[in-house]
Design an enzyme around this catalytic site. Structure first.
Site, PDB file in Angstrom:
ATOM      1  CG  HIS A  17      -7.713  -0.485  -5.591  1.00 18.74           C
ATOM      2  ND1 HIS A  17      -8.826  -0.594  -4.789  1.00 18.74           N
ATOM      3  CD2 HIS A  17      -7.036   0.598  -5.130  1.00 18.74           C
ATOM      4  CE1 HIS A  17      -8.815   0.365  -3.887  1.00 18.74           C
ATOM      5  NE2 HIS A  17      -7.740   1.127  -4.080  1.00 18.74           N
ATOM      6  CG  HIS A  20     -10.930   2.579  -6.688  1.00 18.35           C
ATOM      7  ND1 HIS A  20      -9.649   2.316  -7.090  1.00 18.35           N
ATOM      8  CD2 HIS A  20     -10.828   3.522  -5.728  1.00 18.35           C
ATOM      9  CE1 HIS A  20      -8.799   3.088  -6.427  1.00 18.35           C
ATOM     10  NE2 HIS A  20      -9.500   3.823  -5.583  1.00 18.35           N
ATOM     11  CB  CYS A 125      -1.927  13.520   8.032  1.00 16.64           C
ATOM     12  SG  CYS A 125      -1.645  11.987   7.112  1.00 16.64           S
ATOM     13  CB  CYS A 128      -5.472  12.660   6.027  1.00 15.04           C
ATOM     14  SG  CYS A 128      -5.281  11.157   6.967  1.00 15.04           S
ATOM     15  CB  CYS A 142      -1.681   9.856  10.374  1.00 12.98           C
ATOM     16  SG  CYS A 142      -3.051   9.257   9.373  1.00 12.98           S
ATOM     17  CG  HIS A 145      -1.871   8.012   5.573  1.00 15.31           C
ATOM     18  ND1 HIS A 145      -2.979   8.732   5.940  1.00 15.31           N
ATOM     19  CD2 HIS A 145      -2.065   7.615   4.296  1.00 15.31           C
ATOM     20  CE1 HIS A 145      -3.821   8.781   4.910  1.00 15.31           C
ATOM     21  NE2 HIS A 145      -3.282   8.112   3.909  1.00 15.31           N
ATOM     22  CE  LYS A 294      -4.635   0.032   4.811  1.00 20.85           C
ATOM     23  NZ  LYS A 294      -4.408   1.178   5.589  1.00 20.85           N
ATOM     24  CE  LYS A 297       0.853   2.359  -6.473  1.00 14.60           C
ATOM     25  NZ  LYS A 297       1.158   3.778  -6.578  1.00 14.60           N
TER      26      LYS A 297
HETATM   27  N1  MSP Z   1     -11.177  11.441  -3.647  1.00 10.02           N
HETATM   28  C1  MSP Z   1     -11.722  10.980  -2.430  1.00 10.02           C
HETATM   29  C2  MSP Z   1     -13.231  10.930  -2.489  1.00 10.02           C
HETATM   30  C3  MSP Z   1     -13.886  12.223  -2.801  1.00 10.02           C
HETATM   31  S1  MSP Z   1     -15.613  12.061  -2.936  1.00 10.02           S
HETATM   32  C4  MSP Z   1     -16.173  13.604  -3.038  1.00 10.02           C
HETATM   33  C5  MSP Z   1     -11.193   9.584  -2.131  1.00 10.02           C
HETATM   34  N2  MSP Z   1     -10.753   8.875  -3.173  1.00 10.02           N
HETATM   35  S2  MSP Z   1     -10.165   7.379  -3.085  1.00 10.02           S
HETATM   36  O1  MSP Z   1      -9.626   7.088  -4.389  1.00 10.02           O
HETATM   37  O2  MSP Z   1      -9.284   7.246  -1.990  1.00 10.02           O
HETATM   38  O3  MSP Z   1     -11.395   6.472  -2.901  1.00 10.02           O
HETATM   39  C6  MSP Z   1     -11.887   6.085  -1.662  1.00 10.02           C
HETATM   40  C7  MSP Z   1     -13.038   5.155  -1.894  1.00 10.02           C
HETATM   41  O4  MSP Z   1     -12.610   4.035  -2.692  1.00 10.02           O
HETATM   42  C8  MSP Z   1     -13.608   4.505  -0.639  1.00 10.02           C
HETATM   43  O5  MSP Z   1     -14.509   5.317   0.057  1.00 10.02           O
HETATM   44  C9  MSP Z   1     -14.282   3.314  -1.277  1.00 10.02           C
HETATM   45  O6  MSP Z   1     -15.416   3.719  -1.958  1.00 10.02           O
HETATM   46  C10 MSP Z   1     -13.246   2.855  -2.267  1.00 10.02           C
HETATM   47  N3  MSP Z   1     -12.240   1.995  -1.645  1.00 10.02           N
HETATM   48  C11 MSP Z   1     -10.892   2.176  -1.674  1.00 10.02           C
HETATM   49  N4  MSP Z   1     -10.294   1.113  -1.050  1.00 10.02           N
HETATM   50  C12 MSP Z   1     -11.235   0.259  -0.610  1.00 10.02           C
HETATM   51  C13 MSP Z   1     -11.209  -1.030  -0.030  1.00 10.02           C
HETATM   52  N5  MSP Z   1     -10.092  -1.652   0.294  1.00 10.02           N
HETATM   53  N6  MSP Z   1     -12.395  -1.645   0.180  1.00 10.02           N
HETATM   54  C14 MSP Z   1     -13.586  -1.091  -0.184  1.00 10.02           C
HETATM   55  N7  MSP Z   1     -13.632   0.119  -0.757  1.00 10.02           N
HETATM   56  C15 MSP Z   1     -12.520   0.897  -0.836  1.00 10.02           C
HETATM   57  O7  MSP Z   1     -11.249   9.190  -0.995  1.00 10.02           O
END
Ligand code: MSP
Length: 645
Positions: A17, A20, A125, A128, A142, A145, A294, A297
Site C-alpha cells: 500500500h 510501503h 499482543c 505486535c 495495546c 491495535h 488513519k 482495511k
Molecule cells: N516486517 C516488519 C519490518 C521488519 S524489518 C526487519 C514490519 N512490516 S510492515 O509490513 O508492517 O511494514 C512497516 C513499514 O511499512 C513501516 O515502518 C513503513 O516503512 C511502512 N508503512 C506502513 N504503513 C505506513 C504508513 N501509513 N505511512 C508510512 N509508512 C508506513 O513492520
C-alpha cells in the site's frame, strides 16, 4: 564512496500500500541520488514471512503458509517496477540461506552466554507479536491495535539486551546522526534512560511452528523480529561474502516511526552481541494518513500503489510523496493534493518552462543550443548562475540528510526564477529585433543550461521525466554516466547541440473526480507572456466557490483521530465542519474565532462525523522542520455567514 540502503522487509499479511510505497520510493530515490554522486550503491528490500500474523492470514485465505507467502511476496516484487523502484536485492526470510545464517547467529550468541532460558508471564499482543510492558498499555489495551492483550505465562529464551544498554547509549550520544530526525533520537534516548528488559526471542512450537527452529532447542522457533532484522546481514552475504565486507559498515536503514524500537534498540544490541560495528544511520519517517484519517482495511481507505500510478503516472506519484511529506512528520494523502501538485508544480512550473524554452530554441535559433556572448551577459544572468549553484549545494545537502521536501523546494525555487527570467527577458521581443540576436542567444543558452542541471538533479526523483528532458536537450548519451561531479556545474551544455521540439512532460489533470490525464492540453502561443493561462481560473470559476465568514461556537477533539477537531459553526445557519487542526489549536482557543470557510463543498464523512465544508488555514514548516498551521480569520465586526470575495 559506498552506500548500502535498506527498507524494512514488509510483512506478507497485507498487500503493498501507500505506506510501503513511500518508504521504498525514499530508499530508491536515495540510492539513485548516491549513484548520481558516483557511489557504488546497494539497495535492498524484501518480505518478512514468518510469525503468527502470517499463519493467521494464510488460514483466513484457506491456504498453506508456504503458498500464501509466495503469493504475497510476489505481489510486492511486482509492485516495485511499477513505481520505478529498482532494488539490487529482494530478500525473503524463507530463503534457505537466510534461515541458515539466523541459526548460526543464534548459536553464536547462545554459546557466548547472551541467550538464556526463563519463565515469563506478561501481556502478549498478537498484532505486535510481542509482550507489552505495563507502561505501554493504555486503559489495559495495546495502543496500536486497541485490543486487550492475552495474559500468557510460558518458558522461553531471552536475549540479554540489557547487557548492551550502556554501550548503545554511548554510541547514540557520540553519533548525533545515528538516528534522525532528532525527535526520534530523543525518543530512543528517553526510552533508554530506564533499565532495558531482556528480549524474549522464542516461541514454543506448541503455539507457533511457522518460524526458524532454534538451533539449540527444537521445541522452539525464533521470534519473528530476531529473524527479520538479520535480513540486513544475510542480504549482503554475512559472514564472509565480499559484499558484506564492502557494504556493512555503511548500512543505512529507512523505516517509519512504528518500528523504531526494534530498529533502534533490539537491532543495535543484537549487532553489538555479534561483535559487529553498528549500522551507520537510521532514518525515521512519519505516517501517511488518508484525508486526515488513519489508513486501514476496516475503514476501506487503503491506497494501492498500482492504482495511483495508473491514475497519475509514476513520476507524479514519486514527486508528490517526496515533496509533500516533511521527512519525519506525518502527512495526509488526498486526490486533490496530488492533482494540485501535479498541475501547479509539474505542469505549470516545470512543464511550461521546459516546453516554452525548447519551443523558443526551435523557433528562434533553428533548434540548436546557441552560444553565449560574454559581452551581453548581465547581472541578472550572473545571479542566475549563482542561484543554480546554490540550488545544487542545497539539493545535495538536503538529499544527504533525507530532507527530500527541502531538496525539491530548492529546485522549484530556481524553476520559479527561470520562469521570471523568461518574462523579464522576453525572448520573443529579442527575436523580433535582429540587433538583439546576441542577447537572444545568450538568454536561450542560460535557459537550456539551467534545464540541463534541473534534469540532472531530478533523475533520482523522477527518472522518466528526467530522461525525457535529457533526451530532448540532446544529452541522452552523456547523461547516462553523468555524476554531480562531472555534470553538476554550470557551462557544460555544448553550443550547437540539437534540441527536440519541447515534449509535454506533464499534461494537466482534471481537478474533477476522474483524474485522468487530458488527451491534449490547450495549445498556447508561447510568444505572449500574458498567454500563459494554465493554472489560472476565470472569475466565473472563482465565483463558484462559496467562501463565507463563520463563527466557531463549539469545538471538540474527535476521539481516535489525533489530528481532527469537530467544529460547530454559525454561518449564519449552524453546521458541522471537521478540521485537521488538533495539533495546532486547543478546542477552547477556537471558540469565538471568526474563520473563513468553503461553504459549498460536498459533505464528507470523517471518522463518523459528517463535515459540511472546509476551514481555510495556512501551513508551513519552521526551521526545525516542524509543521505550523494558522487559521485564516477575519477581524472586525462582521456577521457570520457574510460572503468573502
Ligand atoms: N516486517 C516488519 C519490518 C521488519 S524489518 C526487519 C514490519 N512490516 S510492515 O509490513 O508492517 O511494514 C512497516 C513499514 O511499512 C513501516 O515502518 C513503513 O516503512 C511502512 N508503512 C506502513 N504503513 C505506513 C504508513 N501509513 N505511512 C508510512 N509508512 C508506513 O513492520
Amino acid at each position: 564512496m559506498t552506500t548500502y540502503i535498506t527498507t524494512p522487509i514488509y510483512y506478507v499479511n497485507a498487500m503493498p500500500h501507500l505506506g510501503h510505497a513511500y518508504t521504498t520510493i525514499v530508499a530508491d530515490t536515495y540510492s539513485r541520488f548516491r549513484r548520481l554522486c558516483g557511489d557504488d550503491v546497494r539497495f535492498q528490500t524484501g518480505t518478512d514471512e514468518h510469525g503468527e500474523k502470517i499463519v493467521q492470514a494464510a488460514e483466513e485465505q484457506g491456504c498453506s503458509p508456504r503458498e500464501y507467502v509466495d503469493r504475497i511476496s510476489a505481489a510486492f516484487q511486482k509492485t516495485w517496477p511499477l513505481l520505478d523502484v529498482a532494488p539490487d536485492n529482494f530478500i525473503r526470510t524463507t530463503n534457505a540461506e537466510h534461515i541458515q545464517v539466523v541459526q548460526e547467529i543464534l548459536q553464536k550468541v547462545h554459546d557466548q552466554g547472551d541467550i538464556y532460558f526463563s519463565e515469563y508471564s506478561g501481556h502478549y499482543c498478537k498484532g505486535c507479536e510481542r509482550f507489552l510492558t505495563e507502561k505501554e498499555l493504555v486503559d489495559g489495551k495495546c495502543p496500536d491495535h486497541l485490543t486487550v492483550p492475552e495474559e500468557i505465562s510460558e518458558q522461553n529464551y531471552f536475549f540479554r539486551m540489557s547487557r548492551y544498554q550502556d554501550q548503545l547509549i554511548d554510541h547514540i550520544k557520540k553519533n548525533p546522526e545515528y538516528i534522525t530526525p532528532e525527535r526520534y533520537r530523543n525518543e530512543v534516548l528517553s526510552f533508554l534512560s530506564e533499565p532495558l528488559e531482556d528480549l524474549c526471542i522464542s516461541r514454543p512450537t506448541t503455539r507457533l511452528t511457522w518460524g526458524i527452529p532454534l538451533p539449540f532447542d527444537e521445541k522452539f522457533v525464533t521470534y519473528v523480529w530476531f529473524d527479520a532484522l538479520i535480513n540486513y546481514l544475510t542480504g549482503i552475504g554475512y559472514p564472509d561474502g565480499p559484499d558484506f565486507e564492502k557494504y556493512w559498515s555503511v548500512a543505512e536503514h529507512v523505516i517509519a516511526k512504528d518500528i523504531l524500537k526494534p530498529h533502534a534498540i533490539y537491532w543495535p544490541t543484537m549487532i553489538l552481541a555479534m561483535g559487529l560495528t553498528p549500522y551507520k544511520r537510521l532514518h525515521v519517517h512519519g505516517y501517511w494518513n488518508v484525508e486526515e484519517t488513519k489508513m486501514s482495511k476496516s475503514i476501506g481507505n487503503v491506497i494501492k500503489p498500482g492504482e495511483l500510478v495508473q491514475e497519475y503516472g509514476v513520476d507524479t506519484v514519486r514527486y508528490f510523496l517526496l515533496r509533500e511529506m516533511s521527512f519525519g512528520l506525518d502527512s495526509s494523502f488526498s486526490g486533490e493534493a496530488i492533482v494540485t501538485r501535479r498541475n501547479s508544480d509539474l505542469a505549470n512550473d516545470l512543464g511550461n518552462l521546459f516546453s516554452r524554452t525548447l519551443t523558443m530554441i526551435g523557433k528562434y535559433v533553428a533548434g540548436r543550443v546557441p552560444e553565449v556572448d560574454e559581452k551581453v551577459v548581465t547581472d541578472e544572468d550572473r545571479t542566475l548562475i549563482g542561484s543554480m549553484e546554490g540550488m545544487l549545494a542545497s539539493y545535495q545537502r538536503s538529499m544527504n540528510n533525507f530532507a527530500f521536501h527541502r531538496g525539491l523546494q530548492a529546485v522549484w525555487e530556481v524553476i520559479g526564477e527561470l520562469n521570471r527570467y523568461i518574462v523579464t527577458n522576453a525572448p520573443w521581443e529579442l527575436a523580433a529585433d535582429p540587433a538583439k540576436k546576441k542577447r537572444l542567444d545568450t538568454v536561450l543558452y542560460f535557459l537550456a543550461e539551467s534545464l540541463r542541471l534541473i534534469a540532472l538533479v531530478l533523475r533520482p526523483v523522477m527518472p522518466q521525466a528526467a530522461e525525457k528532458m535529457a533526451v530532448a536537450l540532446g544529452l541522452e548519451e552523456s547523461m547516462a554516466g553523468a555524476t554531480l561531479a562531472t555534470a553538476g556545474r554550470w557551462g557544460i551544455l555544448e553550443p550547437g547541440t540539437g534540441v527536440a521540439k519541447g515534449p509535454q512532460l506533464f499534461p494537466r489533470l482534471d481537478t474533477g473526480k476522474q483524474q485522468q490525464p487530458k488527451k491534449k492540453a490547450a495549445s498556447r502561443k508561447i510568444e505572449q507572456p500574458t498567454a500563459d493561462m494554465e493554472g489560472l481560473i476565470t472569475f466565473d470559476q472563482f465565483g463558484k466557490v462559496d467562501l463565507r465568514v463563520a463563527e466557531i461556537i463549539a469545538a471538540e477533539k474527535i476521539k481516535k483521530a489525533d489530528k481532527l477537531v469537530k467544529l460547530t459553526l454559525k454561518a449564519p445557519e449552524e453546521r458541522t465542519v471537521v478540521a485537521g487542526i488538533a495539533k495546532f489549536y486547543r478546542p477552547e482557543e477556537l471558540v469565538g474565532k471568526k474563520v473563513i470557510i468553503v461553504a459549498n463543498l460536498k459533505p464528507v464523512k470523517l471518522m463518523g462525523v459528517t463535515s459540511q465544508g472546509m476551514v481555510l488555514a495556512a501551513k508551513d514548516t519552521d526551521e526545525q522542520g516542524r509543521e505550523r498551521l494558522v487559521l485564516s480569520t477575519v477581524e472586525g465586526d462582521i456577521t457570520p455567514g457574510s460572503k468573502v470575495a
